[in-house]
Design a protein around this motif. Structure first.
Motif, PDB file in Angstrom:
ATOM      1  N   TYR A  13       7.814   0.036   9.007  1.00 48.86           N
ATOM      2  CA  TYR A  13       7.960   1.163   8.079  1.00 48.86           C
ATOM      3  C   TYR A  13       9.435   1.556   8.004  1.00 48.86           C
ATOM      4  CZ  TYR A  13       2.918   2.057   7.863  1.00 48.86           C
ATOM      5  OH  TYR A  13       1.566   1.954   7.630  1.00 48.86           O
ATOM      6  N   VAL A  14       9.863   1.959   6.822  1.00 53.20           N
ATOM      7  CA  VAL A  14      11.221   2.477   6.649  1.00 53.20           C
ATOM      8  C   VAL A  14      11.119   3.854   6.019  1.00 53.20           C
ATOM      9  CG1 VAL A  14      13.469   2.136   5.574  1.00 53.20           C
ATOM     10  CG2 VAL A  14      12.191   0.156   6.415  1.00 53.20           C
ATOM     11  N   ASP A  15      11.597   4.855   6.731  1.00 53.25           N
ATOM     12  CA  ASP A  15      11.518   6.254   6.280  1.00 53.25           C
ATOM     13  C   ASP A  15      10.090   6.637   5.877  1.00 53.25           C
ATOM     14  OD1 ASP A  15      14.218   6.660   6.776  1.00 53.25           O
ATOM     15  OD2 ASP A  15      14.812   6.037   4.772  1.00 53.25           O
ATOM     16  N   GLY A  16       9.132   6.166   6.671  1.00 57.49           N
ATOM     17  CA  GLY A  16       7.740   6.519   6.453  1.00 57.49           C
ATOM     18  C   GLY A  16       7.005   5.695   5.422  1.00 57.49           C
ATOM     19  N   GLU A  17       7.711   4.789   4.758  1.00 56.01           N
ATOM     20  CA  GLU A  17       7.095   3.943   3.733  1.00 56.01           C
ATOM     21  C   GLU A  17       6.832   2.545   4.296  1.00 56.01           C
ATOM     22  OE1 GLU A  17       6.177   4.886   0.721  1.00 56.01           O
ATOM     23  OE2 GLU A  17       6.947   6.921   0.959  1.00 56.01           O
ATOM     24  N   GLY A  18       5.635   2.015   4.030  1.00 60.91           N
ATOM     25  CA  GLY A  18       5.285   0.697   4.535  1.00 60.91           C
ATOM     26  C   GLY A  18       6.056  -0.414   3.849  1.00 60.91           C
ATOM     27  N   VAL A  19       6.623  -1.318   4.635  1.00 59.60           N
ATOM     28  CA  VAL A  19       7.402  -2.443   4.097  1.00 59.60           C
ATOM     29  C   VAL A  19       6.675  -3.765   4.322  1.00 59.60           C
ATOM     30  CG1 VAL A  19       9.573  -3.721   4.236  1.00 59.60           C
ATOM     31  CG2 VAL A  19       9.582  -1.219   4.401  1.00 59.60           C
ATOM     32  N   LEU A  20       6.226  -4.006   5.556  1.00 56.04           N
ATOM     33  CA  LEU A  20       5.531  -5.258   5.882  1.00 56.04           C
ATOM     34  C   LEU A  20       4.434  -4.978   6.905  1.00 56.04           C
ATOM     35  CD1 LEU A  20       8.586  -7.669   6.256  1.00 56.04           C
ATOM     36  CD2 LEU A  20       6.770  -7.902   4.551  1.00 56.04           C
ATOM     37  N   GLY A  21       3.289  -5.638   6.724  1.00 59.97           N
ATOM     38  CA  GLY A  21       2.188  -5.510   7.658  1.00 59.97           C
ATOM     39  C   GLY A  21       1.600  -6.870   8.000  1.00 59.97           C
ATOM     40  N   TYR A  22       1.107  -7.008   9.233  1.00 62.54           N
ATOM     41  CA  TYR A  22       0.552  -8.279   9.711  1.00 62.54           C
ATOM     42  C   TYR A  22      -0.676  -8.001  10.574  1.00 62.54           C
ATOM     43  CZ  TYR A  22       5.229  -9.752   8.442  1.00 62.54           C
ATOM     44  OH  TYR A  22       6.396  -9.958   7.746  1.00 62.54           O
ATOM     45  N   ILE A  23      -1.777  -8.681  10.272  1.00 62.04           N
ATOM     46  CA  ILE A  23      -2.964  -8.643  11.117  1.00 62.04           C
ATOM     47  C   ILE A  23      -3.380 -10.082  11.388  1.00 62.04           C
ATOM     48  CG2 ILE A  23      -5.319  -7.801  11.427  1.00 62.04           C
ATOM     49  CD1 ILE A  23      -4.794  -5.703   9.315  1.00 62.04           C
ATOM     50  N   LEU A  24      -3.354 -10.477  12.647  1.00 62.84           N
ATOM     51  CA  LEU A  24      -3.674 -11.848  13.039  1.00 62.84           C
ATOM     52  C   LEU A  24      -4.961 -11.880  13.850  1.00 62.84           C
ATOM     53  CD1 LEU A  24      -2.966 -14.879  13.375  1.00 62.84           C
ATOM     54  CD2 LEU A  24      -1.609 -14.222  15.378  1.00 62.84           C
ATOM     55  N   ASP A  25      -6.001 -12.502  13.296  1.00 63.23           N
ATOM     56  CA  ASP A  25      -7.231 -12.793  14.033  1.00 63.23           C
ATOM     57  C   ASP A  25      -6.878 -13.946  14.968  1.00 63.23           C
ATOM     58  OD1 ASP A  25      -9.624 -13.835  14.950  1.00 63.23           O
ATOM     59  OD2 ASP A  25     -10.625 -13.837  13.015  1.00 63.23           O
ATOM     60  N   VAL A  26      -6.750 -13.632  16.260  1.00 61.37           N
ATOM     61  CA  VAL A  26      -6.167 -14.595  17.205  1.00 61.37           C
ATOM     62  C   VAL A  26      -7.008 -15.855  17.345  1.00 61.37           C
ATOM     63  CG1 VAL A  26      -5.424 -14.959  19.595  1.00 61.37           C
ATOM     64  CG2 VAL A  26      -4.931 -12.788  18.442  1.00 61.37           C
ATOM     65  N   THR A  27      -8.284 -15.719  17.684  1.00 63.79           N
ATOM     66  CA  THR A  27      -9.095 -16.918  17.915  1.00 63.79           C
ATOM     67  C   THR A  27      -9.420 -17.638  16.609  1.00 63.79           C
ATOM     68  OG1 THR A  27     -11.082 -15.539  17.946  1.00 63.79           O
ATOM     69  CG2 THR A  27     -10.094 -16.082  20.065  1.00 63.79           C
ATOM     70  N   GLY A  28      -9.527 -16.881  15.514  1.00 62.86           N
ATOM     71  CA  GLY A  28      -9.783 -17.506  14.216  1.00 62.86           C
ATOM     72  C   GLY A  28      -8.532 -18.064  13.566  1.00 62.86           C
TER      73      GLY A  28
ATOM     74  N   GLY B 157       2.045  -9.323   4.498  1.00 59.49           N
ATOM     75  CA  GLY B 157       2.718  -8.976   3.254  1.00 59.49           C
ATOM     76  C   GLY B 157       3.108  -7.525   3.165  1.00 59.49           C
ATOM     77  N   GLY B 158       3.436  -7.104   1.940  1.00 60.61           N
ATOM     78  CA  GLY B 158       3.879  -5.745   1.699  1.00 60.61           C
ATOM     79  C   GLY B 158       4.122  -5.531   0.215  1.00 60.61           C
ATOM     80  N   PRO B 159       4.467  -4.310  -0.184  1.00 65.56           N
ATOM     81  CA  PRO B 159       4.542  -3.972  -1.605  1.00 65.56           C
ATOM     82  C   PRO B 159       5.545  -4.771  -2.418  1.00 65.56           C
ATOM     83  CG  PRO B 159       5.413  -2.199  -0.229  1.00 65.56           C
ATOM     84  CD  PRO B 159       4.710  -3.140   0.677  1.00 65.56           C
ATOM     85  N   GLN B 160       6.593  -5.293  -1.787  1.00 62.55           N
ATOM     86  CA  GLN B 160       7.604  -6.024  -2.548  1.00 62.55           C
ATOM     87  C   GLN B 160       7.334  -7.530  -2.636  1.00 62.55           C
ATOM     88  OE1 GLN B 160      11.191  -3.527  -0.753  1.00 62.55           O
ATOM     89  NE2 GLN B 160      11.840  -4.610  -2.589  1.00 62.55           N
ATOM     90  N   ILE B 161       6.392  -8.020  -1.835  1.00 56.49           N
ATOM     91  CA  ILE B 161       6.120  -9.466  -1.884  1.00 56.49           C
ATOM     92  C   ILE B 161       4.647  -9.787  -2.102  1.00 56.49           C
ATOM     93  CG2 ILE B 161       8.137 -10.090  -0.488  1.00 56.49           C
ATOM     94  CD1 ILE B 161       6.234 -10.433   1.916  1.00 56.49           C
ATOM     95  N   GLY B 162       3.771  -8.781  -2.047  1.00 55.25           N
ATOM     96  CA  GLY B 162       2.343  -9.023  -2.207  1.00 55.25           C
ATOM     97  C   GLY B 162       1.655  -9.291  -0.881  1.00 55.25           C
ATOM     98  N   VAL B 163       0.349  -9.524  -0.943  1.00 52.29           N
ATOM     99  CA  VAL B 163      -0.453  -9.774   0.263  1.00 52.29           C
ATOM    100  C   VAL B 163      -0.897 -11.228   0.292  1.00 52.29           C
ATOM    101  CG1 VAL B 163      -2.516  -9.120   1.563  1.00 52.29           C
ATOM    102  CG2 VAL B 163      -1.266  -7.384   0.268  1.00 52.29           C
ATOM    103  N   PHE B 164      -0.837 -11.817   1.466  1.00 52.18           N
ATOM    104  CA  PHE B 164      -1.165 -13.230   1.628  1.00 52.18           C
ATOM    105  C   PHE B 164      -2.250 -13.419   2.685  1.00 52.18           C
ATOM    106  CE2 PHE B 164       2.999 -12.937  -0.148  1.00 52.18           C
ATOM    107  CZ  PHE B 164       3.025 -13.928  -1.114  1.00 52.18           C
ATOM    108  N   ASP B 165      -3.146 -14.336   2.395  1.00 54.09           N
ATOM    109  CA  ASP B 165      -4.261 -14.682   3.261  1.00 54.09           C
ATOM    110  C   ASP B 165      -4.002 -16.097   3.759  1.00 54.09           C
ATOM    111  OD1 ASP B 165      -6.676 -15.345   4.399  1.00 54.09           O
ATOM    112  OD2 ASP B 165      -7.915 -14.615   2.763  1.00 54.09           O
ATOM    113  N   ASN B 166      -3.534 -16.202   5.011  1.00 57.93           N
ATOM    114  CA  ASN B 166      -3.111 -17.501   5.554  1.00 57.93           C
ATOM    115  C   ASN B 166      -2.125 -18.211   4.624  1.00 57.93           C
ATOM    116  OD1 ASN B 166      -4.230 -17.495   8.069  1.00 57.93           O
ATOM    117  ND2 ASN B 166      -5.813 -19.004   7.643  1.00 57.93           N
ATOM    118  N   GLY B 167      -1.158 -17.453   4.126  1.00 54.60           N
ATOM    119  CA  GLY B 167      -0.090 -18.027   3.315  1.00 54.60           C
ATOM    120  C   GLY B 167      -0.387 -18.139   1.840  1.00 54.60           C
ATOM    121  N   GLN B 168      -1.620 -17.908   1.431  1.00 51.49           N
ATOM    122  CA  GLN B 168      -1.997 -17.988   0.022  1.00 51.49           C
ATOM    123  C   GLN B 168      -2.164 -16.574  -0.545  1.00 51.49           C
ATOM    124  OE1 GLN B 168      -2.121 -20.978  -1.618  1.00 51.49           O
ATOM    125  NE2 GLN B 168      -1.392 -21.747   0.364  1.00 51.49           N
ATOM    126  N   PRO B 169      -1.772 -16.344  -1.803  1.00 50.45           N
ATOM    127  CA  PRO B 169      -1.937 -15.011  -2.383  1.00 50.45           C
ATOM    128  C   PRO B 169      -3.377 -14.526  -2.240  1.00 50.45           C
ATOM    129  CG  PRO B 169      -0.623 -16.386  -3.834  1.00 50.45           C
ATOM    130  CD  PRO B 169      -1.138 -17.293  -2.752  1.00 50.45           C
TER     131      PRO B 169
END
Length: 260
Positions: free
Chosen positions: A115-130, A136-148
């Motif tokens: 987060y920068v000044d309270g605004e979300g920039v990048l987020g990551y959630i990794l299902d470890v065993t899966g 992703g984030g607002p400036q690049i979009g969200v990706f599911d295993n590298g695919q939009p």
């Protein structure tokens, strides 16, 4: 944002963080079958292991080296005492779903957010065993295993599965039993990260639980970027440093849940 970051800088950070997460996952999986040191925090169901602590220290060290001017909010206390949203703040959940990790060695996640000044920039959630990464984030979009990420259908509650907190359903907090009954079925995964991945992939129509910043920091960024809403249970804005009952769903469902 007061500290505007351009897309190229964000892409460099994104590539760097993905490298950390790969190494972090490898570290956890190498130790997953070793003897764990398990301690309780607030109660018998609130666990922490030596792997939680080691993984957080690993991620903190990577962030310190890469972004020394930033501050770090980590669940296990290896970061800083973060009391303000000013500047660059990283949020770490080294093992989300520790009970699952201890008892099942499955269904747990690593989560990281910037987060920068309270605004979300990048987020990551990794299902470890899966080995499944939502990023992703607002400036690049969200990706599911590298695919939009595929746009999530706005499925009616009566036709979809709902992610809920087991204890909140048992106590019927906020009419949880009614929400569960009106859905096609409820799911209790025991990990906010796994639940949020399921919402982003359209497997759940929403998720409600009491969450702390490290539980929702990454998911808030990803879901809002994907066009969903993340609010308090009564529909109010959710602050980056909040600890409260969180409602996460498509815009259509926010109104449905508020009525219930």
């Amino acid at each position: 944002m007061a500290q505007i970051m351009d897309v190229n800088e964000i892409k460099v950070i994104d590539k760097t963080v993905k490298g950390w997460l790969k190494e972090s996952r490898d570290n956890v999986l190498r130790k997953i079958d070793t003897r764990l040191t398990v301690n309780t925090k607030s109660g018998r169901t609130d666990l922490v292991t030596n792997i939680d602590k080691q993984n957080e220290k690993f991620l903190v060290s990577k962030i310190r080296e890469f972004d020394p001017a930033s501050r770090i909010l980590g669940e296990e206390g290896s970061g800083d005492d973060v009391t303000t949203t000013i500047g660059r703040v990283w949020i770490i959940d080294p093992i989300d779903g520790t009970m699952n990790f201890v008892k099942q060695r499955n269904h747990f996640a690593i989560m990281l957010a910037l987060y920068v000044d309270g605004e979300g920039v990048l987020g990551y959630i990794l299902d470890v065993t899966g080995n499944h990464l939502l990023s992703g984030g607002p400036q690049i979009g969200v990706f599911d295993n590298g695919q939009p990420l595929t746009k999530v259908a706005d499925t009616p509650l009566r036709e979809g599965l709902m992610g809920l907190s087991g204890p909140m359903v048992l106590h019927n907090d906020y009419n949880m039993v009614d929400i569960a009954n009106q859905s096609l079925g409820m799911r209790v995964y025991g990990s906010a990260g796994i639940d949020i991945i399921s919402v982003l992939r359209g497997e759940l129509v929403g998720y409600i639980s009491y969450l702390k910043p490290w539980d929702f920091g990454a998911g808030k960024i990803l879901c809002e970027t994907a066009g969903m809403m993340v609010t308090t249970i009564d529909g109010k804005p959710l602050g980056m440093l909040s600890s409260t009952t969180v409602l996460l769903a498509t815009r259509r469902h926010i109104e449905t849940f508020l009525q219930l």
